[in-house]
Design a protein around this motif. Sequence first.
Motif, PDB file in Angstrom:
ATOM      1  N   LYS A 141       0.814  -1.212   0.000  1.00 30.11           N
ATOM      2  CA  LYS A 141       0.000   0.000   0.000  1.00 30.11           C
ATOM      3  C   LYS A 141       0.851   1.266   0.000  1.00 30.11           C
ATOM      4  N   ASP A 142       2.157   1.116   0.068  1.00 31.51           N
ATOM      5  CA  ASP A 142       3.028   2.284   0.007  1.00 31.51           C
ATOM      6  C   ASP A 142       3.138   2.830  -1.414  1.00 31.51           C
ATOM      7  N   PHE A 143       2.732   2.046  -2.411  1.00 35.26           N
ATOM      8  CA  PHE A 143       2.694   2.557  -3.778  1.00 35.26           C
ATOM      9  C   PHE A 143       1.582   3.594  -3.899  1.00 35.26           C
ATOM     10  N   PHE A 144       1.738   4.541  -4.828  1.00 34.78           N
ATOM     11  CA  PHE A 144       0.702   5.539  -5.051  1.00 34.78           C
ATOM     12  C   PHE A 144      -0.640   4.833  -5.302  1.00 34.78           C
ATOM     13  N   PRO A 145      -1.729   5.324  -4.705  1.00 33.10           N
ATOM     14  CA  PRO A 145      -3.036   4.684  -4.903  1.00 33.10           C
ATOM     15  C   PRO A 145      -3.413   4.526  -6.373  1.00 33.10           C
ATOM     16  N   ALA A 146      -3.099   5.533  -7.198  1.00 36.43           N
ATOM     17  CA  ALA A 146      -3.473   5.444  -8.620  1.00 36.43           C
ATOM     18  C   ALA A 146      -2.765   4.281  -9.302  1.00 36.43           C
ATOM     19  N   LEU A 147      -1.519   4.003  -8.906  1.00 31.66           N
ATOM     20  CA  LEU A 147      -0.796   2.882  -9.497  1.00 31.66           C
ATOM     21  C   LEU A 147      -1.415   1.556  -9.066  1.00 31.66           C
ATOM     22  N   ARG A 148      -1.745   1.458  -7.788  1.00 30.85           N
ATOM     23  CA  ARG A 148      -2.365   0.219  -7.304  1.00 30.85           C
ATOM     24  C   ARG A 148      -3.734   0.011  -7.941  1.00 30.85           C
ATOM     25  N   ASN A 176       5.368  11.033 -16.172  1.00 30.78           N
ATOM     26  CA  ASN A 176       4.470  12.180 -16.187  1.00 30.78           C
ATOM     27  C   ASN A 176       4.783  13.054 -17.389  1.00 30.78           C
ATOM     28  N   HIS A 296      -2.829  13.970 -14.265  1.00 29.83           N
ATOM     29  CA  HIS A 296      -3.394  14.695 -13.137  1.00 29.83           C
ATOM     30  C   HIS A 296      -3.098  16.167 -13.350  1.00 29.83           C
TER      31      HIS A 296
END
Length: 302
Positions: A141-148, A176, A296
């Motif tokens: 869960k340490d990965f960016f939420p959008a990546l997960r 980006n 984003h």
Amino acid sequence: MPRTLAVLRGHSANFVKKALICSTLLAGTVISQAKADDINWRQFEGTSIVWAYDIHPYADAVAAQLPEFEKLTGIKVTPELYPDDAYWNKLTIQLSTKSPSWDVVGTGIQPAWDLAPGQLLEPLDRYLNDPKLTAAGYDYKDFFPALRDALTWKVKEGQIEPGSGQVWAIPHGFENIQLFYRKDILEKHGVTVPTTPPQMSLACEKLKAADPAITPLGVRGVRFWSSIHTAAISIARSYGVHDFIVKDGKLDTGLDSPEFDRVPQGLCGHDQEMRSSVLRQRQLVPGRRWHQFRTHRDGDRL
């Protein structure tokens, strides 16, 4: 495109050691962080796997971790790296023919979308949640939420249902938007650095009118699907556009929505225009590395 590591399904029975590479290669200084009582890191000692990827700085970053991984686990990892076009074609062939040659592969979101419905990728949840295979200090869960979120979905009736479900790959890189421009040419023709898509179009028109020899805009591109698969829709997505929707229980296009009318005309119509040659001739002004994942923005600002 964000890059990920995925495990191939049905190519051999050794899923657990393949999942172990996914959860440890990306853990950084895994040896110094690993505790003796976490898991048995040597439980697959003496085995070997093949990791395949395209030749890319992302692959270099993973390859740099291989000696550490092999020292920690006793698993021998053989890299197979190919030029970009050759790799993605070979990946499709390897999986569609159920070749046993590769165990762990580098992929991206759209390739994973294509592969998962055909049951060619192994979901990773049970490995990530197994304390015998994934160390307690590994925090997915340490990965960016959008990546997960982009790598978590259900497969229902052969279609992807995003938002919840199984984890299909481990992210290890993303990109980006970057805008590069010739400051001297912009100043010469009195053009302000654009910060929105409409401003970009106006700047290009002004530059072309001032000097027809100038190619106002160049964007990344190769004659392969990776140039066109998600960049345009990622930008449109920031305006609320969905590429596909489910209408009356059937998959339908979302490109005819009112939100699509908000996307500046011509935003996604720019293509690379003799980029390498005009750069050498010093005639290309802005160059753009389009985001291959999700754009984003603050309002309409790039």
